[in-house]
Design a protein around this motif. Structure first.
Motif, PDB file in Angstrom:
ATOM      1  N   GLU A 178      17.414  12.790  16.494  1.00 43.95           N
ATOM      2  CA  GLU A 178      16.381  12.203  17.357  1.00 43.95           C
ATOM      3  C   GLU A 178      14.987  12.649  16.927  1.00 43.95           C
ATOM      4  OE1 GLU A 178      17.499  16.142  19.095  1.00 43.95           O
ATOM      5  OE2 GLU A 178      18.601  14.466  18.241  1.00 43.95           O
ATOM      6  N   ARG A 179      14.907  13.637  16.054  1.00 44.33           N
ATOM      7  CA  ARG A 179      13.621  14.141  15.562  1.00 44.33           C
ATOM      8  C   ARG A 179      13.292  13.490  14.219  1.00 44.33           C
ATOM      9  NH1 ARG A 179      16.247  18.464  17.957  1.00 44.33           N
ATOM     10  NH2 ARG A 179      15.090  19.366  19.690  1.00 44.33           N
ATOM     11  N   THR A 180      12.187  12.801  14.190  1.00 38.80           N
ATOM     12  CA  THR A 180      11.798  12.029  13.007  1.00 38.80           C
ATOM     13  C   THR A 180      11.491  12.919  11.804  1.00 38.80           C
ATOM     14  OG1 THR A 180      10.930  10.264  14.401  1.00 38.80           O
ATOM     15  CG2 THR A 180      10.125  10.352  12.128  1.00 38.80           C
ATOM     16  N   PHE A 181      12.115  12.554  10.685  1.00 41.62           N
ATOM     17  CA  PHE A 181      11.885  13.150   9.364  1.00 41.62           C
ATOM     18  C   PHE A 181      11.630  11.954   8.461  1.00 41.62           C
ATOM     19  CE2 PHE A 181      13.025  14.542   5.176  1.00 41.62           C
ATOM     20  CZ  PHE A 181      12.851  15.921   5.135  1.00 41.62           C
ATOM     21  N   ALA A 182      10.471  11.906   7.809  1.00 39.25           N
ATOM     22  CA  ALA A 182      10.141  10.729   6.999  1.00 39.25           C
ATOM     23  C   ALA A 182       9.279  11.135   5.806  1.00 39.25           C
ATOM     24  CB  ALA A 182       9.389   9.700   7.850  1.00 39.25           C
ATOM     25  N   GLN A 205       0.825  -1.207   0.000  1.00 41.06           N
ATOM     26  CA  GLN A 205       0.000   0.000   0.000  1.00 41.06           C
ATOM     27  C   GLN A 205       0.860   1.258   0.000  1.00 41.06           C
ATOM     28  OE1 GLN A 205      -3.381  -0.367  -0.254  1.00 41.06           O
ATOM     29  NE2 GLN A 205      -2.739  -2.489  -0.467  1.00 41.06           N
ATOM     30  N   ALA A 206       2.051   1.153   0.617  1.00 43.38           N
ATOM     31  CA  ALA A 206       2.939   2.301   0.742  1.00 43.38           C
ATOM     32  C   ALA A 206       4.314   1.832   1.184  1.00 43.38           C
ATOM     33  CB  ALA A 206       2.387   3.297   1.772  1.00 43.38           C
ATOM     34  N   VAL A 207       5.277   2.743   1.061  1.00 44.65           N
ATOM     35  CA  VAL A 207       6.623   2.537   1.594  1.00 44.65           C
ATOM     36  C   VAL A 207       6.936   3.765   2.444  1.00 44.65           C
ATOM     37  CG1 VAL A 207       9.080   2.437   0.993  1.00 44.65           C
ATOM     38  CG2 VAL A 207       7.436   1.068  -0.291  1.00 44.65           C
ATOM     39  N   VAL A 208       7.505   3.527   3.616  1.00 45.70           N
ATOM     40  CA  VAL A 208       7.906   4.618   4.507  1.00 45.70           C
ATOM     41  C   VAL A 208       9.432   4.679   4.519  1.00 45.70           C
ATOM     42  CG1 VAL A 208       7.852   5.523   6.865  1.00 45.70           C
ATOM     43  CG2 VAL A 208       5.854   4.313   5.947  1.00 45.70           C
ATOM     44  N   LEU A 209       9.956   5.869   4.228  1.00 41.50           N
ATOM     45  CA  LEU A 209      11.404   6.069   4.193  1.00 41.50           C
ATOM     46  C   LEU A 209      11.841   7.087   5.234  1.00 41.50           C
ATOM     47  CD1 LEU A 209      11.938   6.583   0.346  1.00 41.50           C
ATOM     48  CD2 LEU A 209      12.100   4.433   1.614  1.00 41.50           C
ATOM     49  N   ALA A 249      15.446   2.793   8.065  1.00 43.81           N
ATOM     50  CA  ALA A 249      14.623   3.355   9.140  1.00 43.81           C
ATOM     51  C   ALA A 249      15.060   2.761  10.479  1.00 43.81           C
ATOM     52  CB  ALA A 249      13.150   3.069   8.894  1.00 43.81           C
ATOM     53  N   ARG A 250      15.034   3.594  11.491  1.00 43.22           N
ATOM     54  CA  ARG A 250      15.406   3.128  12.830  1.00 43.22           C
ATOM     55  C   ARG A 250      14.219   2.439  13.489  1.00 43.22           C
ATOM     56  NH1 ARG A 250      17.443   8.926  14.280  1.00 43.22           N
ATOM     57  NH2 ARG A 250      15.532   9.274  13.094  1.00 43.22           N
ATOM     58  N   PHE A 251      14.535   1.508  14.404  1.00 47.23           N
ATOM     59  CA  PHE A 251      13.488   0.714  15.025  1.00 47.23           C
ATOM     60  C   PHE A 251      12.462   1.582  15.748  1.00 47.23           C
ATOM     61  CE2 PHE A 251      11.520  -1.602  18.484  1.00 47.23           C
ATOM     62  CZ  PHE A 251      10.947  -2.651  17.787  1.00 47.23           C
TER      63      PHE A 251
END
Length: 155
Positions: A47-51, A25-29, A115-117
């Motif tokens: 430490e701040r998520t950018f995706a 359905q999608a890919v998250v990077l 991607a980090r856990f």
């Protein structure tokens, strides 16, 4: 040859075709080689998520810290759906809402191996009904440069 927004749109379209073949359905990077290759965005991890959510159909959904919005807008070539999160908010809520808004309410979602856990875990806790898999095979199928080299070794 300079890479243009059209170059990145073509690369994303190729990935979207591969997603259909793989039933995603999608890919998250997160930032890394796949994000750079597909979107042209070079961003350091913090430490701040950018995706970015790349759906099987439709435009990308960018999720980033509010204080980075101006800089990020200068770097983003494809997609104008930019969702910022503030320090007291969850970036994972923005990612999951982006998935839902692009039709990924059920089924399989690929997570970039870069991607980090804690990012994956944050998404999974808010959308436990989705089936998460490594995006490596679909990225390889679309010709995307990723963290692993041809023999699976790190570059």
């Amino acid at each position: 040859m300079p890479q243009t927004a059209d170059t990145f749109r073509e690369r994303i379209a190729k990935l979207q075709e591969a997603m259909k073949e793989f039933g995603l359905q999608a890919v998250v990077l997160e930032p890394g080689p796949a994000m750079l290759y597909l979107t042209g965005v070079r961003w350091g991890k913090s430490e701040r998520t950018f995706a970015v959510v790349l759906p099987a159909k439709g435009e990308p959904v960018w999720v980033l810290p509010g204080f980075e919005e101006m800089r990020a807008r200068e770097l983003i070539h494809v997609g104008d759906d930019i969702r910022v999160w503030q320090e007291d908010e969850s970036p994972y809520e923005r990612i999951v809402q982006g998935l839902k808004d692009r039709g990924a309410l059920s089924g399989r979602v690929g997570i970039d191996d870069a991607a980090r856990f804690f990012v994956f875990d944050g998404i999974r806790k808010l959308a436990p009904k989705l089936d998460y898999i490594s995006a490596q095979a679909v990225l390889n199928s679309a010709g995307v440069e990723t963290v692993a080299g041809p023999q699976g070794g790190r570059r």
